[in-house]
Design an enzyme around this catalytic site. Sequence first.
Site, mmCIF file in Angstrom:
data_model
loop_
_atom_site.group_PDB
_atom_site.id
_atom_site.type_symbol
_atom_site.label_atom_id
_atom_site.label_comp_id
_atom_site.label_asym_id
_atom_site.label_seq_id
_atom_site.Cartn_x
_atom_site.Cartn_y
_atom_site.Cartn_z
ATOM 1 N N PHE A 134 -0.960 -0.088 8.323
ATOM 2 C CA PHE A 134 0.283 -0.861 8.435
ATOM 3 C C PHE A 134 0.617 -1.415 7.053
ATOM 4 O O PHE A 134 -0.190 -2.126 6.455
ATOM 5 C CB PHE A 134 0.162 -2.020 9.438
ATOM 6 C CG PHE A 134 1.474 -2.731 9.628
ATOM 7 C CD1 PHE A 134 2.422 -2.271 10.531
ATOM 8 C CD2 PHE A 134 1.792 -3.847 8.854
ATOM 9 C CE1 PHE A 134 3.652 -2.903 10.686
ATOM 10 C CE2 PHE A 134 3.033 -4.489 9.001
ATOM 11 C CZ PHE A 134 3.952 -4.008 9.917
ATOM 12 N N ASP A 147 -4.142 -2.187 -0.314
ATOM 13 C CA ASP A 147 -3.268 -3.175 0.322
ATOM 14 C C ASP A 147 -4.163 -4.271 0.914
ATOM 15 O O ASP A 147 -4.737 -4.100 1.988
ATOM 16 C CB ASP A 147 -2.435 -2.475 1.404
ATOM 17 C CG ASP A 147 -1.528 -3.442 2.165
ATOM 18 O OD1 ASP A 147 -1.706 -4.673 2.013
ATOM 19 O OD2 ASP A 147 -0.654 -2.972 2.918
ATOM 20 N N LYS A 187 0.827 -12.757 2.516
ATOM 21 C CA LYS A 187 0.239 -13.576 3.585
ATOM 22 C C LYS A 187 -0.450 -14.849 3.101
ATOM 23 O O LYS A 187 0.195 -15.856 2.890
ATOM 24 C CB LYS A 187 -0.692 -12.717 4.429
ATOM 25 C CG LYS A 187 0.072 -11.768 5.367
ATOM 26 C CD LYS A 187 -0.840 -11.157 6.387
ATOM 27 C CE LYS A 187 -0.150 -10.190 7.332
ATOM 28 N NZ LYS A 187 0.571 -10.841 8.412
HETATM 29 N N1 PLP Z 1 0.403 -4.890 4.570
HETATM 30 C C1 PLP Z 1 -0.474 -5.301 5.488
HETATM 31 C C2 PLP Z 1 -1.901 -4.850 5.385
HETATM 32 C C3 PLP Z 1 -0.072 -6.150 6.522
HETATM 33 O O1 PLP Z 1 -0.967 -6.548 7.435
HETATM 34 C C4 PLP Z 1 1.272 -6.572 6.567
HETATM 35 C C5 PLP Z 1 1.737 -7.442 7.659
HETATM 36 O O2 PLP Z 1 1.128 -7.569 8.688
HETATM 37 C C6 PLP Z 1 2.156 -6.111 5.599
HETATM 38 C C7 PLP Z 1 1.679 -5.288 4.613
HETATM 39 C C8 PLP Z 1 3.594 -6.532 5.620
HETATM 40 O O3 PLP Z 1 3.695 -7.860 5.258
HETATM 41 P P1 PLP Z 1 5.052 -8.683 5.535
HETATM 42 O O4 PLP Z 1 5.150 -8.877 7.008
HETATM 43 O O5 PLP Z 1 4.842 -9.958 4.783
HETATM 44 O O6 PLP Z 1 6.178 -7.871 4.988
#
Ligand code: PLP
Length: 400
Positions: free
Chosen positions: A127, A214, A243
């Site tokens: 994700f 990520d 986050k």
């Molecule tokens: N990358 C990861 C690993 C995530 O868990 C998330 C959100 O859950 C995102 C990216 C996307 O983040 P945002 O919701 O702040 O755009």
Amino acid sequence: MSHVMNTYSRLPVSFTHGEGVWVWDDAGRRYLDALAGIAVNTLGHAHPKLVRVVAEQAGRLIHVSNLYRIAEQEKLADKLASISGMDNVFFCNSGCEANEAAIKIARLHGHNKGVEAPAIVVMDKAFHGRTLATLSATGNRKVQKGFEPLVPGFVRVPFNDIEAVRKVAAANRNIVAVLVEPIQGEGGINISSLQYLRELREVCDRHGWLLMVDEVQCGLGRSGRWFVYQHAGVLPDVMPLAKGLGSGLPIGACLARGAAAQVFEPGNHGSTFGGNPLACAAALATLNIVEEEGLLENAARMGALLLSGLREQLAGVTGVAEIRGHGLMIGVELDRPCGVLATRALERGLLINVTMDNVVRLLPALVISEAEVRQLLSGLVPLIRDFLAEQPTAASAARA
Ligand code: PLP
């Protein structure tokens, strides 16, 4: 009728204030927050030092734009570089934007090397966000459905399978990078082996690819170290963060190292709000407080306590498929859909989440104490046991 667009199935509760891992609703009821705003409230709620910094900064300067030097941004970039081993930082406002920056760095890096249609290796169950590029990188059809045509340039492989990456390397000359979550959060708390991360580093080095980790959800102390790749003893080339960085203030960051840190030039990328003084002051305070209060050690200790407590107390319970975790990022996978558990937990004064339909996900704030871990266990374990006892699946009924 609510005028808020219908993008979330919201639970019927509204919170007014919080303190540490506790929040109160508008009827005065208290809840143990084991989700921390989905891995956002690093310091829990209303941490007095963070509140002071945010209030002082808001009273001084909130925003000026990136047309000027921003002292708070420079300080935060220095701090992030020193804790990560990375060279520089692009600031934005969210995880998907941090990933967008990473994808753009990879593509530009590819074009600079003469690759006309650069592609990025991505993982099953990944994700990366909900913008068009990041949902295309995401390995979940539910997130993509209805938004086709997807952005091209992503080649998907199974997670934790280095041979699959090697096969792509042998067959596809357009690959310029690998994008991987060292612990998949939305995908169900799937933990990459440290050996896999090391092997990805080797493959990337051999082919001149960028290793992009990520750590939007798993990073920033949750694993017991600042970043999960640090457990593997490797360094990535690019790392999107968000986050937990601002402990609730919206801020994202894309860190880069070596050649990747030199890819962007003025005009290639930008963000109006990104890295404004208020968000940066909150993030810098978050990182300093994590250090001052020994919260990395606490995350490791409390995570181990929670994981072993769950494993002991749910041992042998029919319907518990697997209990996985690293630090304060824990998933209890059941053999059946269990979305209803989030509502039932709420009724019992507990905030949890269910991801991938059947994984109970726990992401408490790094300030959680031993007593609070025990309270969490004593609330959650009976809830899971009761749920599993009342609903035998066809498979488990056949076995019985
Ligand atoms: N990358 C990861 C690993 C995530 O868990 C998330 C959100 O859950 C995102 C990216 C996307 O983040 P945002 O919701 O702040 O755009």
